[in-house]
Design a protein around this motif. Structure first.
Motif, PDB file in Angstrom:
ATOM      1  N   VAL A   1       0.831  -1.202   0.000  1.00  6.49           N
ATOM      2  CA  VAL A   1       0.000   0.000   0.000  1.00  6.49           C
ATOM      3  C   VAL A   1       0.871   1.260   0.000  1.00  6.49           C
ATOM      4  O   VAL A   1       0.534   2.259  -0.653  1.00  6.49           O
ATOM      5  CB  VAL A   1      -0.975  -0.019   1.196  1.00  6.49           C
ATOM      6  CG1 VAL A   1      -1.736   1.304   1.307  1.00  6.49           C
ATOM      7  CG2 VAL A   1      -1.963  -1.187   1.046  1.00  6.49           C
ATOM      8  N   ALA A   2       1.992   1.222   0.706  1.00  8.51           N
ATOM      9  CA  ALA A   2       2.909   2.373   0.674  1.00  8.51           C
ATOM     10  C   ALA A   2       3.387   2.634  -0.757  1.00  8.51           C
ATOM     11  O   ALA A   2       3.480   3.787  -1.195  1.00  8.51           O
ATOM     12  CB  ALA A   2       4.093   2.121   1.599  1.00  8.51           C
ATOM     13  N   ALA A   3       3.677   1.567  -1.484  1.00  6.64           N
ATOM     14  CA  ALA A   3       4.093   1.720  -2.890  1.00  6.64           C
ATOM     15  C   ALA A   3       2.946   2.260  -3.741  1.00  6.64           C
ATOM     16  O   ALA A   3       3.145   3.148  -4.582  1.00  6.64           O
ATOM     17  CB  ALA A   3       4.573   0.379  -3.432  1.00  6.64           C
TER      18      ALA A   3
ATOM     19  N   ARG B   1      -3.333  -8.278  -5.651  1.00  5.64           N
ATOM     20  CA  ARG B   1      -4.231  -7.194  -5.245  1.00  5.64           C
ATOM     21  C   ARG B   1      -3.564  -5.824  -5.330  1.00  5.64           C
ATOM     22  O   ARG B   1      -4.219  -4.809  -5.084  1.00  5.64           O
ATOM     23  CB  ARG B   1      -4.728  -7.439  -3.821  1.00  5.64           C
ATOM     24  CG  ARG B   1      -5.679  -8.649  -3.710  1.00  5.64           C
ATOM     25  CD  ARG B   1      -5.824  -9.083  -2.247  1.00  5.64           C
ATOM     26  NE  ARG B   1      -6.929 -10.003  -2.043  1.00  5.64           N
ATOM     27  CZ  ARG B   1      -6.884 -11.305  -2.300  1.00  5.64           C
ATOM     28  NH1 ARG B   1      -5.777 -11.845  -2.789  1.00  5.64           N
ATOM     29  NH2 ARG B   1      -7.943 -12.074  -2.073  1.00  5.64           N
ATOM     30  N   ALA B   2      -2.271  -5.800  -5.633  1.00  6.01           N
ATOM     31  CA  ALA B   2      -1.554  -4.532  -5.711  1.00  6.01           C
ATOM     32  C   ALA B   2      -2.023  -3.716  -6.915  1.00  6.01           C
ATOM     33  O   ALA B   2      -2.353  -4.262  -7.969  1.00  6.01           O
ATOM     34  CB  ALA B   2      -0.052  -4.782  -5.800  1.00  6.01           C
ATOM     35  N   ARG B   3      -2.043  -2.407  -6.745  1.00  2.00           N
ATOM     36  CA  ARG B   3      -2.519  -1.513  -7.794  1.00  2.00           C
ATOM     37  C   ARG B   3      -1.397  -0.925  -8.630  1.00  2.00           C
ATOM     38  O   ARG B   3      -1.615   0.017  -9.389  1.00  2.00           O
ATOM     39  CB  ARG B   3      -3.359  -0.405  -7.151  1.00  2.00           C
ATOM     40  CG  ARG B   3      -4.634  -0.930  -6.498  1.00  2.00           C
ATOM     41  CD  ARG B   3      -5.375   0.129  -5.739  1.00  2.00           C
ATOM     42  NE  ARG B   3      -6.640  -0.391  -5.195  1.00  2.00           N
ATOM     43  CZ  ARG B   3      -7.435   0.286  -4.358  1.00  2.00           C
ATOM     44  NH1 ARG B   3      -7.104   1.531  -3.984  1.00  2.00           N
ATOM     45  NH2 ARG B   3      -8.543  -0.259  -3.914  1.00  2.00           N
ATOM     46  N   ARG B   4      -0.191  -1.456  -8.457  1.00  2.00           N
ATOM     47  CA  ARG B   4       0.922  -1.072  -9.324  1.00  2.00           C
ATOM     48  C   ARG B   4       1.929  -2.219  -9.332  1.00  2.00           C
ATOM     49  O   ARG B   4       1.961  -3.040  -8.408  1.00  2.00           O
ATOM     50  CB  ARG B   4       1.579   0.226  -8.845  1.00  2.00           C
ATOM     51  CG  ARG B   4       2.258   0.129  -7.492  1.00  2.00           C
ATOM     52  CD  ARG B   4       2.981   1.404  -7.129  1.00  2.00           C
ATOM     53  NE  ARG B   4       4.050   1.720  -8.082  1.00  2.00           N
ATOM     54  CZ  ARG B   4       4.856   2.770  -7.956  1.00  2.00           C
ATOM     55  NH1 ARG B   4       4.700   3.616  -6.955  1.00  2.00           N
ATOM     56  NH2 ARG B   4       5.803   2.984  -8.851  1.00  2.00           N
TER      57      ARG B   4
ATOM     58  N   PRO C   1      -3.208   4.018   6.554  1.00  2.00           N
ATOM     59  CA  PRO C   1      -1.910   3.378   6.349  1.00  2.00           C
ATOM     60  C   PRO C   1      -0.963   3.522   7.535  1.00  2.00           C
ATOM     61  O   PRO C   1      -1.016   4.499   8.285  1.00  2.00           O
ATOM     62  CB  PRO C   1      -1.353   4.104   5.116  1.00  2.00           C
ATOM     63  CG  PRO C   1      -2.051   5.410   5.086  1.00  2.00           C
ATOM     64  CD  PRO C   1      -3.419   5.170   5.656  1.00  2.00           C
ATOM     65  N   THR C   2      -0.089   2.528   7.695  1.00  2.00           N
ATOM     66  CA  THR C   2       0.939   2.538   8.733  1.00  2.00           C
ATOM     67  C   THR C   2       2.291   2.314   8.066  1.00  2.00           C
ATOM     68  O   THR C   2       2.389   1.570   7.099  1.00  2.00           O
ATOM     69  CB  THR C   2       0.702   1.446   9.771  1.00  2.00           C
ATOM     70  OG1 THR C   2       0.568   0.184   9.089  1.00  2.00           O
ATOM     71  CG2 THR C   2      -0.567   1.725  10.566  1.00  2.00           C
ATOM     72  N   PRO C   3       3.363   2.922   8.593  1.00  2.00           N
ATOM     73  CA  PRO C   3       4.684   2.729   7.984  1.00  2.00           C
ATOM     74  C   PRO C   3       5.137   1.286   8.100  1.00  2.00           C
ATOM     75  O   PRO C   3       4.961   0.666   9.155  1.00  2.00           O
ATOM     76  CB  PRO C   3       5.592   3.650   8.810  1.00  2.00           C
ATOM     77  CG  PRO C   3       4.667   4.594   9.505  1.00  2.00           C
ATOM     78  CD  PRO C   3       3.397   3.848   9.724  1.00  2.00           C
ATOM     79  N   PRO C   4       5.704   0.693   7.063  1.00  2.00           N
ATOM     80  CA  PRO C   4       6.233  -0.664   7.155  1.00  2.00           C
ATOM     81  C   PRO C   4       7.325  -0.763   8.213  1.00  2.00           C
ATOM     82  O   PRO C   4       8.030   0.213   8.479  1.00  2.00           O
ATOM     83  CB  PRO C   4       6.793  -0.929   5.750  1.00  2.00           C
ATOM     84  CG  PRO C   4       6.101   0.044   4.857  1.00  2.00           C
ATOM     85  CD  PRO C   4       5.845   1.254   5.705  1.00  2.00           C
TER      86      PRO C   4
END
Length: 319
Positions: free
Chosen positions: A190-192, A256-259, A312-315
């Motif tokens: 999600v961060a990406a 499921r990633a959007r990129r 979102p949370t930081p990895p």
């Protein structure tokens, strides 16, 4: 159950918050006393289970009908860093709770939440799911402390405490720290997607095979146990019995990633001692609790993605 309270130790943690929800749903009239090492939202009072006086005071005050003992260290590498603390919290804390229950609320029922990690090297003896008869053969400090506490609860059962010992396998769900593998992968993805991180996902050992459950299925087993006749040291695996390799799980997440993402192998994300395969047989829980997992892994993953994209949370490094 009587009208006496139900005490939860470690109620501020990942599993504790879900257990509170499950108890309130199943027993809306129950009085729940939620405790945690530090006061936080949803927790009634602070309780350091390594402090015998504090535990005695709490049990003497409330004389609970049941105690769910969840207070523990949950992250295996933390126990490796400070094994003395791991044994204090897991073993000494469990002893304090059981001893106080037997002394000040002798008809109290106690659910001890252990871990499938206690089987350790026994997993390598077979490709079949392990049942509760497998030898305890821990491979790290966390597992050793859990195994010691598990055996101690067996002793307390012989002393008259109505205790059930749970050995849950890997469980995931809302609120789990992203130091753990599934929420960590999702937070990186999600961060990406949102431009907060590189278009890559750092991974450790992808060949490990695990048995994943939704945390809501796990706590449902705990509640079902409370609704059954009193226990005398019984042991119950809580497992799906469905093996999945971490690389296969990662594939499902990346779908499921959007990129597009690049997978980067990161040696610092590999444990020094890794169990290649850990899968459980929960036939006994099915038989005595009429329990089985109900929530598909795909549904849990979708929910976790929705939550992470919204908040979102930081990895972080993961177990």
């Amino acid at each position: 159950m009587t009208d006496r309270p139900i005490v939860i130790t470690g109620a501020g943690g990942f599993v504790g918050r879900h257990l509170i929800d499950a108890l309130r749903s199943a027993m809306p009239q129950a009085v729940i006393v939620a405790t945690s090492a530090r006061l936080r939202s949803g927790v009634d009072q602070a309780l350091d289970t390594t402090n015998a006086q504090q535990v005695d005071e709490l049990v003497r005050t409330f004389a609970p009908a049941a105690i769910f003992h969840l207070a523990s260290l949950s992250f295996v590498p933390d126990a490796d860093i400070d094994p003395e603390a791991a044994f204090r919290v897991i073993l000494q804390g469990s002893m304090n709770v059981a001893r106080s229950a037997l002394r000040y609320s002798p008809d109290c029922r106690m659910a001890f939440v252990g871990s499938s990690e206690v089987y350790g090297k026994s997993f390598s003896q077979t490709d079949d799911p392990l049942d509760e008869g497998a030898v305890l053969n821990p491979l790290n400090y966390y597992a050793s402390a859990k195994a010691a506490a598990d055996l101690l609860m067996g002793q307390f059962a012989h002393m008259g405490l109505a205790v059930v010992r749970f050995r849950p396998f890997n469980h995931i769900g809302a609120g789990q720290s992203n130091r753990f593998v599934v929420p960590n992968f999702i937070s990186q993805i999600v961060a990406a997607e949102q431009g907060r991180g590189p278009a890559e996902i750092k991974v450790g050992n992808l060949s490990a095979v695990r048995d994943f459950l939704d945390v809501r299925d796990v706590v449902r087993a705990y509640v079902l146990a409370l609704q059954r006749p009193a226990w005398k040291g019984e042991i119950l695996n809580i497992a799906s019995g469905q093996p999945i390799a971490v690389f296969e799980l990662l594939d499902r997440l990346i779908e499921r990633a959007r990129r597009p993402l690049t997978i980067i192998s990161s040696p610092d994300r590999v444990r020094a001692v890794e169990i290649p395969r850990a899968v459980g047989d929960a036939s006994r829980a099915r038989s005595v609790l009429d329990w089985k997992p109900l929530i598909p892994l795909e549904e849990t993953i979708d929910e976790l993605f929705n939550l992470e994209r919204r908040d979102p949370t930081p990895p972080a490094p993961f177990s």
